[in-house]
Design a protein around this motif. Structure first.
Motif, short mmCIF file in Angstrom:
data_model
loop_
_atom_site.label_atom_id
_atom_site.label_comp_id
_atom_site.label_asym_id
_atom_site.label_seq_id
_atom_site.Cartn_x
_atom_site.Cartn_y
_atom_site.Cartn_z
N LEU A 154 0.84 -1.21 0.00
CA LEU A 154 0.00 0.00 0.00
C LEU A 154 0.87 1.25 0.00
CD1 LEU A 154 -2.77 -1.24 2.48
CD2 LEU A 154 -2.94 -1.03 -0.02
N SER A 155 2.00 1.18 0.71
CA SER A 155 2.93 2.33 0.72
C SER A 155 3.48 2.55 -0.69
CB SER A 155 4.10 2.08 1.67
OG SER A 155 3.60 1.90 2.97
N GLU A 156 3.77 1.45 -1.39
CA GLU A 156 4.31 1.59 -2.75
C GLU A 156 3.26 2.18 -3.69
OE1 GLU A 156 6.47 -1.86 -4.06
OE2 GLU A 156 7.08 -0.85 -5.92
N ILE A 157 2.00 1.75 -3.52
CA ILE A 157 0.92 2.32 -4.36
C ILE A 157 0.82 3.83 -4.11
CG2 ILE A 157 -1.60 2.37 -4.66
CD1 ILE A 157 -1.54 -0.72 -4.10
N ALA A 158 0.88 4.21 -2.84
CA ALA A 158 0.79 5.64 -2.50
C ALA A 158 1.92 6.43 -3.14
CB ALA A 158 0.79 5.82 -0.98
N ALA A 159 3.10 5.82 -3.17
CA ALA A 159 4.26 6.52 -3.74
C ALA A 159 4.17 6.59 -5.26
CB ALA A 159 5.54 5.80 -3.31
N LEU A 160 3.64 5.55 -5.89
CA LEU A 160 3.56 5.50 -7.36
C LEU A 160 2.47 6.41 -7.91
CD1 LEU A 160 4.01 1.63 -7.83
CD2 LEU A 160 5.54 3.38 -8.77
N LYS A 161 1.46 6.67 -7.10
CA LYS A 161 0.33 7.56 -7.49
C LYS A 161 -0.29 7.22 -8.86
CE LYS A 161 1.64 11.80 -5.01
NZ LYS A 161 2.80 11.38 -4.26
N PRO A 162 -0.71 5.95 -9.07
CA PRO A 162 -1.42 5.64 -10.33
C PRO A 162 -2.82 6.24 -10.29
CG PRO A 162 -1.54 3.78 -8.85
CD PRO A 162 -0.70 4.81 -8.13
N ASP A 163 -3.48 6.30 -11.46
CA ASP A 163 -4.88 6.74 -11.47
C ASP A 163 -5.78 5.72 -10.78
OD1 ASP A 163 -4.09 8.88 -12.98
OD2 ASP A 163 -4.73 8.01 -14.90
N CYS A 164 -5.41 4.43 -10.93
CA CYS A 164 -6.26 3.38 -10.36
C CYS A 164 -5.44 2.14 -10.02
CB CYS A 164 -7.41 3.03 -11.31
SG CYS A 164 -6.89 2.36 -12.90
N VAL A 165 -6.07 1.26 -9.23
CA VAL A 165 -5.46 -0.03 -8.84
C VAL A 165 -6.42 -1.12 -9.27
CG1 VAL A 165 -4.90 -1.49 -6.85
CG2 VAL A 165 -4.08 0.87 -6.93
N PHE A 166 -5.87 -2.20 -9.83
CA PHE A 166 -6.66 -3.37 -10.25
C PHE A 166 -6.16 -4.53 -9.40
CE2 PHE A 166 -7.62 -6.75 -13.52
CZ PHE A 166 -8.99 -6.54 -13.58
N ALA A 167 -7.05 -5.11 -8.56
CA ALA A 167 -6.57 -6.07 -7.55
C ALA A 167 -7.36 -7.37 -7.56
CB ALA A 167 -6.65 -5.42 -6.17
N PHE A 168 -6.64 -8.47 -7.27
CA PHE A 168 -7.31 -9.76 -7.01
C PHE A 168 -6.93 -10.27 -5.63
CE2 PHE A 168 -6.73 -14.36 -6.50
CZ PHE A 168 -8.06 -14.74 -6.51
N PHE A 169 -7.93 -10.34 -4.77
CA PHE A 169 -7.86 -11.10 -3.52
C PHE A 169 -9.26 -11.65 -3.33
CE2 PHE A 169 -4.65 -7.79 -3.18
CZ PHE A 169 -3.53 -8.56 -2.91
N SER A 170 -9.39 -12.69 -2.50
CA SER A 170 -10.71 -13.28 -2.30
C SER A 170 -10.81 -13.78 -0.86
CB SER A 170 -10.92 -14.42 -3.32
OG SER A 170 -12.25 -14.89 -3.28
N GLY A 171 -12.05 -14.02 -0.41
CA GLY A 171 -12.27 -14.55 0.93
C GLY A 171 -11.69 -13.65 2.01
N GLY A 172 -11.07 -14.26 3.01
CA GLY A 172 -10.52 -13.52 4.15
C GLY A 172 -9.49 -12.48 3.72
N GLY A 173 -8.68 -12.78 2.72
CA GLY A 173 -7.66 -11.85 2.23
C GLY A 173 -8.29 -10.60 1.62
N ALA A 174 -9.42 -10.77 0.95
CA ALA A 174 -10.10 -9.62 0.33
C ALA A 174 -10.67 -8.69 1.39
CB ALA A 174 -11.21 -10.10 -0.61
N ILE A 175 -11.18 -9.27 2.48
CA ILE A 175 -11.71 -8.42 3.57
C ILE A 175 -10.58 -7.52 4.06
CG2 ILE A 175 -12.67 -8.37 5.92
CD1 ILE A 175 -13.95 -11.11 5.34
N LYS A 176 -9.42 -8.13 4.31
CA LYS A 176 -8.32 -7.37 4.90
C LYS A 176 -7.77 -6.34 3.91
CE LYS A 176 -4.59 -7.39 8.04
NZ LYS A 176 -3.57 -6.74 7.30
N PHE A 177 -7.63 -6.72 2.64
CA PHE A 177 -7.04 -5.79 1.67
C PHE A 177 -7.90 -4.53 1.54
CE2 PHE A 177 -6.40 -3.99 -2.56
CZ PHE A 177 -5.01 -3.79 -2.54
N VAL A 178 -9.20 -4.73 1.37
CA VAL A 178 -10.09 -3.58 1.15
C VAL A 178 -10.14 -2.69 2.40
CG1 VAL A 178 -12.53 -2.97 0.81
CG2 VAL A 178 -11.43 -4.62 -0.71
N LYS A 179 -10.13 -3.29 3.56
CA LYS A 179 -10.12 -2.48 4.80
C LYS A 179 -8.80 -1.75 4.96
CE LYS A 179 -13.44 -4.39 7.96
NZ LYS A 179 -13.65 -4.96 9.27
N ASP A 180 -7.70 -2.44 4.69
CA ASP A 180 -6.37 -1.80 4.82
C ASP A 180 -6.21 -0.67 3.80
OD1 ASP A 180 -5.87 -3.67 6.77
OD2 ASP A 180 -4.20 -4.65 5.75
#
Ligand code: BEZ
Length: 400
Positions: free
Chosen positions: A220-246
């Motif tokens: 997430l720190s790297e995404i913040a530093a790169l400043k893209p227009d958007c992020v395209f992500a794959f996580f599912s189940g328990g991992g997806a809950i944590k990624f979206v909250k984080d």
């Protein structure tokens, strides 16, 4: 570990005993007509994908139970094994279900890596018939395709490819992909990237998180530093809950638009809460699809299993697996020995009462299906429109 499947609040008809079966005259169809149909299930019931395995199992059994609890007039014996999402254990689990249990149908898995391991064992054999109720590994209906392997879910390419165009249509020029580093994440990110770049966008970095780790801070720190227009992500189940909250907790939600194949919010958007609101995804299901089959399915599922996590794409895939089994076993009058006829029935199958909308089996044994654009809101994934109607996977490398 072999498990008694205790995944539901409903009681389902399980197996007539071996002793009952042994009482019949031992000709092939005499046994076949009376003994239970054996369905081996290799799905995750522990770890980050446990919700997926339980959703598939519950809905498949519910569908068959609603039709009388038999396949082609025969009782059913379910033999379930927790895949533990372990690729090293996949060959031994698969061989146990085929060799020791002698299952007629093998239903599984959820995980792309396990799917490839299973297909390498099942594909070169004549039986059993394998039905994949989730794992999207492109090769299962591509280079690893086989006459006795079918899928009721999706290829990884299918729900991800339309997402690339959605991001470009929303005016984004640069993107970072972020996904678990294994078959599903790699193939989905490649598909989304291909279509984003085809429509004028540029992917500036592919971030890969070891599976099934959920320590996202450095990414997430790297995404913040790169400043893209958007992020395209794959996580599912328990991992997806944590990624979206984080992602929201890191302050990125209102700065960098988050997209992904629908697994990012599927079956978990209630648990993600406000952090999920507004996320656009593409998938072959949405909660509020306006068709009678979906309304009935959702009401039945909630009645049987409760509203948490509630009906979702994984239970839809399980439900459709049940529909397919009912259809083909009806077609062969319950004769599990009629392999060629079962394969012909599977190849010609159309599932017209699916909650996702009508779909049919492609020549590569994968659903040809609508892919919807959805947006998470208040715990639901609501349809915004059609991202790609009746999308067929290219099935590269399959010569069925
Ligand atoms: C897969 O490994 O293929 C997969 C797992 C969870 C959701 C979607 C795909």
């Amino acid at each position: 570990m072999e498990k008694k499947l205790n995944t539901s609040r409903r009681r389902f008809v399980v197996a007539a005993s071996a002793a009952t079966a042994a009482a019949f005259v031992p000709t092939r169809f005499a046994i076949g007509a009376k003994a239970p149909v054996k369905i081996g299930i290799l799905l995750p019931y522990s770890g980050t994908y446990a919700m997926l395995g339980n959703s598939i199992t519950n809905a498949m059994k519910m569908r068959i139970e609603q039709a009388g609890g038999k396949l082609g007039g025969r009782d059913i014996e379910y033999i379930g094994i927790d895949s533990e999402m372990s690729i090293p254990k996949a060959p031994i689990n698969t061989k146990k279900l085929i060799g020791k249990e002698k299952v007629d149908f093998l239903v599984g898995p959820v995980h792309s890596g396990i799917a490839a391991a299973m297909a390498k064992i099942v594909g070169p054999r004549d039986t059993p018939i394998m039905i994949v109720p989730n794992a999207g590994h492109n090769g299962i209906t591509g280079s690893l395709c086989a006459k006795n392997i079918f899928r009721t879910s999706f290829s990884n390419w299918q729900p991800a490819f339309p997402g690339g165009k959605v991001m470009a249509d929303d005016g984004h020029k640069t993107c970072v992909t972020c996904a678990w580093k294994y078959g599903a994440g790699i193939q989905m990110m490649a598909a989304g990237k291909e279509n984003f770049e085809k429509h004028g966008g540029t992917v500036i970095k592919d971030l890969q998180v070891p599976f099934p780790k959920v320590e996202f801070q450095a990414f997430l720190s790297e995404i913040a530093a790169l400043k893209p227009d958007c992020v395209f992500a794959f996580f599912s189940g328990g991992g997806a809950i944590k990624f979206v909250k984080d992602y929201a907790a890191a302050g990125l939600k209102d700065k960098i638009a988050l997209y992904g194949p629908g697994f990012l919010t599927e079956g978990v958007s209630r648990a993600q809460g406000e952090a999920a609101d507004g996320i656009k995804t593409t998938l072959h299901y949405a909660d509020n699809l306006d068709n009678a089959a979906n309304k009935k399915f959702r009401a039945d599922y909630i009645k049987a299993f409760g509203a948490k996590p509630g009906p979702n794409v994984f239970s839809v895939q399980g439900y459709d697996t049940g529909s397919l089994l009912l259809q083909v076993m009806e077609a062969v009058g319950g004769d599990t020995g009629a392999t060629d006829d079962i394969i012909a029935a599977l190849e010609g199958a159309t599932i017209s009462d699916s909650p996702r909308g009508v779909w049919k089996m492609s020549k590569n044994h994968n659903p040809i299906q609508d892919i919807y654009l959805r947006q998470a809101k208040g715990g639901d994934n609501l349809v915004l429109g059609m991202a790609h109607a009746q999308l067929e996977d290219p099935g590269a490398g399959c010569n069925l």
